[in-house]
Motif scaffolding. Structure first.
Motif, PDB file in Angstrom:
ATOM      1  N   SER A  88       6.242   1.903  -1.543  1.00  0.00           N
ATOM      2  CA  SER A  88       4.541   1.333  -2.103  1.00  0.00           C
ATOM      3  C   SER A  88       3.418   1.654  -1.302  1.00  0.00           C
ATOM      4  CB  SER A  88       4.697   0.530  -3.033  1.00  0.00           C
ATOM      5  OG  SER A  88       3.517   0.347  -3.085  1.00  0.00           O
ATOM      6  N   ASN A  89       2.544   2.370  -1.002  1.00  0.00           N
ATOM      7  CA  ASN A  89       1.174   2.571  -0.607  1.00  0.00           C
ATOM      8  C   ASN A  89       1.019   1.298  -0.533  1.00  0.00           C
ATOM      9  OD1 ASN A  89       2.446   5.035   0.923  1.00  0.00           O
ATOM     10  ND2 ASN A  89       0.770   5.784  -0.508  1.00  0.00           N
ATOM     11  N   ILE A  90       0.458   0.756  -1.973  1.00  0.00           N
ATOM     12  CA  ILE A  90      -0.511   0.236  -2.025  1.00  0.00           C
ATOM     13  C   ILE A  90       0.334  -1.822  -1.863  1.00  0.00           C
ATOM     14  CG2 ILE A  90      -1.160  -1.652  -4.423  1.00  0.00           C
ATOM     15  CD1 ILE A  90      -1.896   0.817  -6.227  1.00  0.00           C
ATOM     16  N   ASN A 123      -9.171  -4.441  -9.734  1.00  0.00           N
ATOM     17  CA  ASN A 123      -9.273  -4.698  -8.739  1.00  0.00           C
ATOM     18  C   ASN A 123      -8.468  -4.749  -8.104  1.00  0.00           C
ATOM     19  OD1 ASN A 123      -8.632  -7.623  -7.224  1.00  0.00           O
ATOM     20  ND2 ASN A 123     -11.020  -8.108  -7.991  1.00  0.00           N
ATOM     21  N   VAL A 124      -7.533  -4.452  -7.941  1.00  0.00           N
ATOM     22  CA  VAL A 124      -7.011  -3.748  -6.792  1.00  0.00           C
ATOM     23  C   VAL A 124      -7.277  -2.238  -6.190  1.00  0.00           C
ATOM     24  CG1 VAL A 124      -4.667  -2.392  -6.267  1.00  0.00           C
ATOM     25  CG2 VAL A 124      -4.597  -4.523  -7.691  1.00  0.00           C
ATOM     26  N   PHE A 125      -7.700  -1.221  -6.885  1.00  0.00           N
ATOM     27  CA  PHE A 125      -8.334  -0.308  -7.269  1.00  0.00           C
ATOM     28  C   PHE A 125      -9.689  -0.160  -6.021  1.00  0.00           C
ATOM     29  CE2 PHE A 125      -4.969   0.640  -9.678  1.00  0.00           C
ATOM     30  CZ  PHE A 125      -4.175   2.267  -8.751  1.00  0.00           C
ATOM     31  N   PHE A 183      -5.292   6.286  -5.635  1.00  0.00           N
ATOM     32  CA  PHE A 183      -4.543   6.318  -6.626  1.00  0.00           C
ATOM     33  C   PHE A 183      -3.438   7.138  -6.111  1.00  0.00           C
ATOM     34  CE2 PHE A 183      -9.111   5.472  -7.963  1.00  0.00           C
ATOM     35  CZ  PHE A 183      -8.544   4.423  -8.970  1.00  0.00           C
ATOM     36  N   VAL A 184      -2.761   7.586  -4.661  1.00  0.00           N
ATOM     37  CA  VAL A 184      -1.659   8.105  -4.219  1.00  0.00           C
ATOM     38  C   VAL A 184      -1.063   6.861  -3.653  1.00  0.00           C
ATOM     39  CG1 VAL A 184      -0.630   9.277  -2.510  1.00  0.00           C
ATOM     40  CG2 VAL A 184      -2.705   9.995  -3.673  1.00  0.00           C
ATOM     41  N   LEU A 185       0.684   6.865  -5.127  1.00  0.00           N
ATOM     42  CA  LEU A 185       1.382   5.168  -5.059  1.00  0.00           C
ATOM     43  C   LEU A 185       2.183   5.402  -3.550  1.00  0.00           C
ATOM     44  CD1 LEU A 185       1.370   4.640  -8.931  1.00  0.00           C
ATOM     45  CD2 LEU A 185      -0.339   3.703  -7.307  1.00  0.00           C
ATOM     46  N   THR A 186       2.762   6.739  -3.910  1.00  0.00           N
ATOM     47  CA  THR A 186       4.045   7.377  -2.728  1.00  0.00           C
ATOM     48  C   THR A 186       3.538   8.465  -2.000  1.00  0.00           C
ATOM     49  OG1 THR A 186       4.888   8.042  -4.415  1.00  0.00           O
ATOM     50  CG2 THR A 186       5.548   5.910  -3.919  1.00  0.00           C
ATOM     51  N   GLY A 187       3.616   8.402  -0.737  1.00  0.00           N
ATOM     52  CA  GLY A 187       3.457   9.819  -0.236  1.00  0.00           C
ATOM     53  C   GLY A 187       2.207   9.249   0.756  1.00  0.00           C
ATOM     54  N   ASP A 188       2.077  10.662   1.289  1.00  0.00           N
ATOM     55  CA  ASP A 188       0.908  10.411   2.654  1.00  0.00           C
ATOM     56  C   ASP A 188      -0.438  10.991   1.774  1.00  0.00           C
ATOM     57  OD1 ASP A 188      -0.877  10.688   4.529  1.00  0.00           O
ATOM     58  OD2 ASP A 188       0.231  11.872   6.132  1.00  0.00           O
ATOM     59  N   SER A 202      -3.361  12.670  -9.143  1.00  0.00           N
ATOM     60  CA  SER A 202      -2.196  11.553  -8.950  1.00  0.00           C
ATOM     61  C   SER A 202      -3.337  10.442  -9.902  1.00  0.00           C
ATOM     62  CB  SER A 202      -1.638  11.429  -8.018  1.00  0.00           C
ATOM     63  OG  SER A 202      -1.502   9.844  -7.524  1.00  0.00           O
ATOM     64  N   LYS A 203      -4.505   9.865  -9.639  1.00  0.00           N
ATOM     65  CA  LYS A 203      -5.806   9.539  -9.995  1.00  0.00           C
ATOM     66  C   LYS A 203      -5.661   9.504 -11.077  1.00  0.00           C
ATOM     67  CE  LYS A 203     -10.678   7.896 -10.283  1.00  0.00           C
ATOM     68  NZ  LYS A 203     -11.984   8.461  -9.312  1.00  0.00           N
ATOM     69  N   ALA A 204      -5.447  10.442 -12.382  1.00  0.00           N
ATOM     70  CA  ALA A 204      -5.482  10.721 -13.509  1.00  0.00           C
ATOM     71  C   ALA A 204      -4.898  10.524 -14.055  1.00  0.00           C
ATOM     72  CB  ALA A 204      -6.052  12.408 -13.802  1.00  0.00           C
ATOM     73  N   ALA A 205      -3.658  10.491 -13.147  1.00  0.00           N
ATOM     74  CA  ALA A 205      -1.486   9.973 -14.171  1.00  0.00           C
ATOM     75  C   ALA A 205      -2.374   8.475 -14.047  1.00  0.00           C
ATOM     76  CB  ALA A 205      -1.075  10.196 -13.810  1.00  0.00           C
ATOM     77  N   VAL A 206      -3.074   7.907 -12.602  1.00  0.00           N
ATOM     78  CA  VAL A 206      -2.418   6.832 -13.044  1.00  0.00           C
ATOM     79  C   VAL A 206      -3.349   5.692 -13.530  1.00  0.00           C
ATOM     80  CG1 VAL A 206      -3.183   4.037 -11.314  1.00  0.00           C
ATOM     81  CG2 VAL A 206      -1.504   6.662 -10.170  1.00  0.00           C
ATOM     82  N   MET A 207      -4.675   6.506 -13.882  1.00  0.00           N
ATOM     83  CA  MET A 207      -5.666   6.341 -14.499  1.00  0.00           C
ATOM     84  C   MET A 207      -5.456   5.751 -15.889  1.00  0.00           C
ATOM     85  SD  MET A 207      -8.424   4.858 -13.576  1.00  0.00           S
ATOM     86  CE  MET A 207      -9.296   5.237 -14.822  1.00  0.00           C
TER      87      MET A 207
END
Length: 284
Positions: free
Chosen positions: A272-274, A195-197, A158-163, A175-180
């Motif tokens: 974008s990590n995804i 489905n993506v995650f 769920f870390v959309l950008t960065g390492d 980060s996961k809580a914010a994306v969810m």
């Protein structure tokens, strides 16, 4: 009325009935017709009324006439049309989409089971109920299982950008809580979002619709809705499905941090990590 008069009336009635029948059949002679008319002339009104009572004058009027039967009523109701008979066979686009998602899940679970039970490293078939002796050397990599719910998906995805590896567990959980919390409200978009995650956690490609739309976007870094629709149609789906799926992707990619939306256009985000994960699965 005396018995003699009654007998005479009865005799006259029989002659009249017989004569009427002959008349109907065209067999009455002029002499017979004159004889009947003379017999009727001798009767007075009272005798005629008595004759009607004895014989039923209606029988004379109906003699020789055919009986007309009324036609039977036609059955009510209209026959079922071909369109009505086939109405239940129509499958909606949403049902097809749901089926495609279920097939993806089933394939993921099946591949995990086959990897766990299938052939051993030396090519021999592993039988159920038997154990394989442990071998020395490097351990074999296990196949990740597809999570059945979002709670079990590791927070690092769920870390959309960065390492993500440089982040603390607390930061990854945040980060996961914010994306969810940003999960789309539209059901079909939310299903593809999850489905993506789940696919990332299992190390496999997401829905074919997601991959088709991303390939069109990644080809030049930008894509209009018309270009995404064309990509779907090229993959073999119909006009209606292509438009429906395009609308879902235009809402999905910005939430995933894959692209920025500007009206009817999407622009790919380079960090974008995804997007990087999806790109690896295009070639595969």
């Amino acid at each position: 009325m005396s018995s003699d008069e009654s007998n005479e009336l009865d005799h006259i009635a029989k002659e009249i009935i017989m004569t009427a029948t002959q008349t109907n059949n065209g067999n009455m002679s002029s002499a017979q017709e004159a004889e009947v008319n003379a017999a009727l002339a001798e009767l007075d009104l009272e005798s005629i009324e008595a004759l009607e009572t004895v014989t039923g004058i209606d029988e004379l009027e109906m003699a020789g006439e055919g009986v007309v039967q009324e036609p039977e009523d036609e059955p009510e109701g209209e026959p079922e049309t071909a369109e009505a008979a086939n109405a239940d066979a129509i499958v909606s686009e949403d049902e097809l989409d749901e089926l495609e998602m279920e097939v993806d899940k089933a394939e993921a679970y099946a591949s995990q089971e086959s990897a766990a039970v299938g052939a051993s490293a030396d090519g021999s078939i592993k039988k159920e109920g038997t154990t394989t002796p442990k071998k020395s050397g490097a351990p074999r990599a296990s196949t990740p299982r597809t999570p059945r719910d979002m709670a079990s998906v590791p927070a690092e995805h769920f870390v959309l950008t960065g390492d993500a590896t440089a982040m603390s567990d607390e930061d990854k959980s945040a980060s996961k809580a914010a994306v969810m919390a940003a999960t789309p409200g539209q059901k079909k978009v939310a299903e593809k979002f999850e489905n993506v995650f789940q696919s990332m956690a299992a190390g496999r490609a997401p829905s074919k619709y997601t991959m088709t739309a991303f390939a069109a976007l990644d080809a030049s870094g930008t894509a209009t809705s018309a270009e995404i629709i064309a990509a779907f149609k090229t993959s073999g789906v119909g006009e209606g499905t292509a438009r429906s799926q395009c609308g879902q992707m235009m809402a999905l990619f910005p939430v995933l941090g894959v692209a920025e939306r500007d009206g009817k256009s999407l622009k790919l985000k380079a960090d974008s990590n995804i997007a990087a994960y999806l790109r690896k699965h295009i070639a595969a």
